[in-house]
Design a protein around this motif. Sequence first.
Motif: not given
Length: 103
Positions: A3-8
């Motif tokens: 998984g990849t997160f951007v700004n949580g």
Amino acid sequence: MLGTFVNGELAGLAGIRHEPGKAVGLLHIAVQARLRGRGIGRAMVEELRRCRGNDMLRAETDLDGAGFFRKSGFVVTSLGEKDPGVERFDCVLPVSSQAEYAL
């Protein structure tokens, strides 16, 4: 799953499977529609490429996905029509590839 997160917030997912030898099969990769075009998918591919013990990444896709894999440095080869009217593509990226990624 990767998984990849951007700004949580979960921005993308990639499912993988270890194949015979030292290959990793990329079963699926998805990025939220509103976040596409920002290099998130390619960043996930790059992360998988850097994992130790992998000789290659391999995916199978349709015509819509072939462009993404080609832009990400994969060698894309037609498998022909596996189902009537649906062309499939084999996508292979040797881990030693020096492909450049625009992240």
